[in-house]
Design a protein around this motif. Structure first.
Motif, PDB file in Angstrom:
ATOM      1  N   THR A  21       0.848  -1.159   0.085  1.00 21.05           N
ATOM      2  CA  THR A  21      -0.064   0.079   0.052  1.00 21.05           C
ATOM      3  C   THR A  21       0.766   1.287   0.030  1.00 21.05           C
ATOM      4  O   THR A  21       1.809   1.394   0.714  1.00 21.05           O
ATOM      5  CB  THR A  21      -0.887  -0.083   1.244  1.00 21.05           C
ATOM      6  N   LYS A  22       0.640   2.252  -0.860  1.00 22.98           N
ATOM      7  CA  LYS A  22       1.412   3.471  -0.766  1.00 22.98           C
ATOM      8  C   LYS A  22       1.159   4.307   0.515  1.00 22.98           C
ATOM      9  O   LYS A  22      -0.100   4.163   0.953  1.00 22.98           O
ATOM     10  CB  LYS A  22       0.838   4.194  -2.042  1.00 22.98           C
ATOM     11  N   ALA A  23       2.027   4.962   0.736  1.00 23.74           N
ATOM     12  CA  ALA A  23       1.870   5.793   1.936  1.00 23.74           C
ATOM     13  C   ALA A  23       1.287   7.160   1.595  1.00 23.74           C
ATOM     14  O   ALA A  23       1.750   7.855   0.744  1.00 23.74           O
ATOM     15  CB  ALA A  23       3.314   6.123   2.448  1.00 23.74           C
ATOM     16  N   ASP A  24       0.199   7.420   2.123  1.00 28.73           N
ATOM     17  CA  ASP A  24      -0.883   8.329   1.595  1.00 28.73           C
ATOM     18  C   ASP A  24      -1.634   9.013   2.848  1.00 28.73           C
ATOM     19  O   ASP A  24      -2.081   8.205   3.545  1.00 28.73           O
ATOM     20  CB  ASP A  24      -1.801   7.856   0.493  1.00 28.73           C
ATOM     21  N   PRO A  25      -1.316  10.135   3.070  1.00 24.99           N
ATOM     22  CA  PRO A  25      -2.053  10.982   4.303  1.00 24.99           C
ATOM     23  C   PRO A  25      -3.520  10.711   4.254  1.00 24.99           C
ATOM     24  O   PRO A  25      -4.209  10.708   5.255  1.00 24.99           O
ATOM     25  CB  PRO A  25      -1.616  12.404   4.133  1.00 24.99           C
ATOM     26  N   ALA A  26      -4.091  10.811   3.246  1.00 26.52           N
ATOM     27  CA  ALA A  26      -5.536  10.662   2.968  1.00 26.52           C
ATOM     28  C   ALA A  26      -5.935   9.380   3.339  1.00 26.52           C
ATOM     29  O   ALA A  26      -7.131   9.170   4.145  1.00 26.52           O
ATOM     30  CB  ALA A  26      -5.894  10.981   1.933  1.00 26.52           C
ATOM     31  N   LEU A  27      -5.342   8.507   2.683  1.00 25.55           N
ATOM     32  CA  LEU A  27      -5.728   7.032   3.238  1.00 25.55           C
ATOM     33  C   LEU A  27      -5.458   6.689   4.623  1.00 25.55           C
ATOM     34  O   LEU A  27      -6.336   5.977   5.175  1.00 25.55           O
ATOM     35  CB  LEU A  27      -4.769   5.876   2.265  1.00 25.55           C
ATOM     36  N   LEU A  61      -0.028   6.421   9.331  1.00 28.48           N
ATOM     37  CA  LEU A  61       1.063   6.884   8.605  1.00 28.48           C
ATOM     38  C   LEU A  61       2.171   5.969   8.752  1.00 28.48           C
ATOM     39  O   LEU A  61       2.845   5.524   7.535  1.00 28.48           O
ATOM     40  CB  LEU A  61       1.301   8.103   9.006  1.00 28.48           C
ATOM     41  N   LEU A  64       1.633   2.370   6.992  1.00 28.03           N
ATOM     42  CA  LEU A  64       1.546   2.521   5.533  1.00 28.03           C
ATOM     43  C   LEU A  64       2.974   2.835   4.973  1.00 28.03           C
ATOM     44  O   LEU A  64       3.495   2.342   3.856  1.00 28.03           O
ATOM     45  CB  LEU A  64       0.602   3.931   4.902  1.00 28.03           C
ATOM     46  N   ASP A  65       3.697   3.430   5.716  1.00 27.48           N
ATOM     47  CA  ASP A  65       5.133   3.881   5.310  1.00 27.48           C
ATOM     48  C   ASP A  65       6.004   2.645   5.330  1.00 27.48           C
ATOM     49  O   ASP A  65       6.717   2.133   4.517  1.00 27.48           O
ATOM     50  CB  ASP A  65       5.686   5.010   6.436  1.00 27.48           C
ATOM     51  N   ASP A  68       4.814   0.720   2.295  1.00 29.79           N
ATOM     52  CA  ASP A  68       5.004   1.152   1.063  1.00 29.79           C
ATOM     53  C   ASP A  68       6.520   0.569   0.249  1.00 29.79           C
ATOM     54  O   ASP A  68       7.280   0.890   0.967  1.00 29.79           O
ATOM     55  CB  ASP A  68       5.215   2.817   0.997  1.00 29.79           C
ATOM     56  N   THR A  70       7.299   1.361  -2.742  1.00 26.97           N
ATOM     57  CA  THR A  70       7.684   2.078  -3.951  1.00 26.97           C
ATOM     58  C   THR A  70       8.906   3.040  -3.519  1.00 26.97           C
ATOM     59  O   THR A  70       8.980   3.429  -2.625  1.00 26.97           O
ATOM     60  CB  THR A  70       6.637   2.882  -4.387  1.00 26.97           C
TER      61      THR A  70
END
Length: 70
Positions: A21-27, A61, A64-65, A68, A70
Motif C-alpha cells: 500500500t502506498k503511504a498516503d496521508p488521506a488513506l 501513517l 503505510l510507510d 510502501d 515504491t
C-alpha cells in the motif's frame, strides 16, 4: 494499558491493510477512522489503543510507510 487494544489493532492492520500500500496521508486518515469505528463496534474504547500507540492517524501513517515498497 490495554493488551486487548493493541492486539485488536495488530490484527486489524494484518486483516485490513494490504502489504503493498502506498503511504498516503488521506488513506491514513480514512484507515484511522475505520480502525476506530471497528474498535468501538468490538467494544474497545479508542483510549485502550491510544494508550499504547498514541495517535491513530500517526500509527496509520507509520504502517503505510512500512508497507510502501515504491
Amino acid at each position: 494499558m490495554s493488551a486487548r487494544g493493541i492486539e485488536f489493532l495488530q490484527k486489524w492492520v494484518e486483516d485490513k491493510i494490504p502489504l503493498y500500500t502506498k503511504a498516503d496521508p488521506a488513506l491514513a486518515a480514512k484507515l484511522a477512522d475505520q480502525a476506530t469505528a471497528d474498535a468501538l463496534r468490538a467494544g474497545i474504547r479508542p483510549e485502550e489503543i491510544s494508550e499504547e500507540v498514541g495517535s491513530m492517524l500517526t500509527t496509520m501513517l507509520e504502517v503505510l510507510d512500512q508497507r510502501d515498497t515504491t
